[in-house]
Design a protein around this motif. Structure first.
Motif, PDB file in Angstrom:
ATOM      1  N   SER A  41      54.010  24.013   8.052  1.00 52.49           N
ATOM      2  CA  SER A  41      54.000  22.724   7.347  1.00 52.49           C
ATOM      3  C   SER A  41      52.770  22.590   6.452  1.00 52.49           C
ATOM      4  N   SER A  79      53.092  24.207   3.102  1.00 58.07           N
ATOM      5  CA  SER A  79      53.952  23.495   2.152  1.00 58.07           C
ATOM      6  C   SER A  79      53.332  22.206   1.634  1.00 58.07           C
ATOM      7  N   TYR A 138      53.073  18.412  12.892  1.00 58.02           N
ATOM      8  CA  TYR A 138      53.756  18.912  11.692  1.00 58.02           C
ATOM      9  C   TYR A 138      53.475  17.898  10.601  1.00 58.02           C
ATOM     10  N   LYS A 191      63.633  22.814  13.809  1.00 58.63           N
ATOM     11  CA  LYS A 191      64.893  22.368  13.204  1.00 58.63           C
ATOM     12  C   LYS A 191      64.910  20.847  13.042  1.00 58.63           C
ATOM     13  N   GLU A 239      62.424  19.724  10.246  1.00 61.92           N
ATOM     14  CA  GLU A 239      62.920  20.010   8.901  1.00 61.92           C
ATOM     15  C   GLU A 239      64.090  19.107   8.517  1.00 61.92           C
ATOM     16  N   GLU A 240      64.921  18.770   9.490  1.00 61.68           N
ATOM     17  CA  GLU A 240      66.026  17.836   9.210  1.00 61.68           C
ATOM     18  C   GLU A 240      65.473  16.443   8.902  1.00 61.68           C
TER      19      GLU A 240
END
Length: 412
Positions: free
Chosen positions: A103, A106, A229, A359, A362-363
């Motif tokens: 994370s 990004s 995150y 998962k 990110e969703e």
């Protein structure tokens, strides 16, 4: 009888003092590196200290050499002063640490960050993960009183320590080391649960007082953990909330860039702020602490180090409104920029599912994407700021923990 008890207490205090003097002497010896070079040269060059994992003495020496030299990775690639400092407390959950680093990679303008990883568990796997970061400057610091370095003696678990659930009467009969000092609920010390509170307090002091790269740094330091995150607009939001705090909430002691709510309503809450009392259940994630607040906290070292709760955040809640007479006021991001990915306890790994955690994060981010990078922030609510007492959890009754904890603020 009373005289015997007084003598026993004096002997225990003498024993604790000997242990701490030994620890402090060891610290001084091990802080002298094999080749003394200018610390600023090490910072600029980005050379790393070769960490030796072969034995406890080798790890101990590596810890103190690394803390002394403070070699910053990628310093040549990203010259200049950091615009944002993030401190990540790391234990032994490498898969979650990888998610956090993913994370960070990004995050917008991440090249302006200095990441400080504070370790209380030492492994080649974790070192390799951290030293693989290439997108910003990185510093690793190491908690020198980790139970890993003291496996059979305090601050680890001594074989002569009292069992957790033995009664005080039976403990006194057996003569175990800490028989006189159970916690508020009659339980004796467990090294595995005291370490996190020790590490948090040592880290707070070391970062603000000893990390050379922060000398002159005037911003907030953001505190994270290995199972966090961050969202891509973290730095953008940080700049906005700091500007808001300076102009419209100068009496706000702390920032909270995270909360424990989901991102389900993130688009509506993305630019919303809240002022309120600091609460350990809500505001212990993505905490922004200034040097001024650090000094307030260090003024409460005795209270922090003797309060019978093994949780650092519950202890901080206690200080707010007691030792710190004016309860801590926090400026909170209602749309959290930090997610908590940990789906298992720090000390057990049976039910850990980091792949599911990634998962879900990110969703959630995909749904929240349209709310990122707000142009401005607005205060949506201002709650009363008051002391909120709670029932302490115990686990912190041993005077050895109290004495060691108080010594972090001194030059060891």
């Amino acid at each position: 009888m009373r005289i015997r008890l007084v003598k026993k207490n004096l002997l225990l205090l003498f024993g604790v003092s000997v242990i701490l003097l030994t620890l402090m002497f060891t610290t001084r010896v091990l802080m002298i590196p094999d080749d003394i070079t200018d610390s600023q040269e090490n910072i600029q060059s980005g050379r790393t200290v070769k960490f030796q994992f072969g034995s406890v003495p080798e790890m101990t020496k590596s810890v103190f050499n690394a803390n002394y030299k403070q070699c910053i990775l990628n310093a040549d690639t990203f010259p200049g002063e950091p615009q944002l400092v993030l401190v990540i407390q790391v234990h032994n959950r490498p898969e979650y640490l990888k998610i956090l680093i993913r994370s960070l990679a990004s995050a917008s303008e991440v090249q302006k960050f200095l990441l400080i990883f504070s370790h209380d568990y030492f492994s080649e796997e974790i070192n390799t993960i951290v030293q693989g970061i290439t997108f910003c400057k990185v510093l690793q610091i190491y908690f020198p009183f980790s139970t890993q370095l003291y496996p059979t003696e305090f601050p680890g678990q001594d074989k002569l320590d009292c069992p957790r659930d033995i009664s005080k009467d039976d403990a006194l009969k057996t003569g175990c080391l800490n028989a006189e000092h159970p916690d508020s609920y009659g339980h004796y010390r467990e090294a595995s649960i005291t370490q996190t509170k020790h590490h948090w307090w040592w880290k707070m002091h070391f970062v603000w007082e000893r990390v050379q790269a922060l000398q002159g740094y005037s911003g907030f330091v953001i505190f994270l953990e290995e199972d966090n995150y961050i969202l891509p607009d973290f730095y953008h939001f940080y700049k906005e909330i700091v500007g808001f705090q300076k102009s419209k909430c100068p009496d706000c002691d702390m920032l909270a860039l995270g909360n424990h709510n989901s991102l389900s309503d993130f688009t509506n809450l993305s630019n919303k702020l809240l002022t309120t009392s600091w609460m350990f259940t809500m505001h212990n994630i993505g905490m922004g602490i200034s040097r001024a607040l650090y000094y307030k906290l260090m003024g409460c070292s005795d209270d922090y180090c003797t309060y019978d709760d093994y949780n650092w955040d519950w202890t901080l809640q206690h200080l707010s409104g007691t030792c710190i007479s004016k309860p801590l006021k926090v400026l909170v991001a209602q749309g959290s920029r930090v997610l908590h990915t940990g789906n298992c306890d720090l000390h057990q790994k049976e039910n850990c599912r980091p792949e599911l955690a990634l998962k879900m994060a990110e969703e959630a981010l995909a749904q929240a994407k349209s709310g990122l990078f707000p142009q401005s922030l607005a205060l949506s609510a201002a709650e009363s700021v008051e002391h909120k007492p709670h029932m302490k959890n115990g686990g912190w009754g041993d005077i050895r923990d109290h004495i060691l904890c108080k010594n972090y603020a001194k030059r060891l």
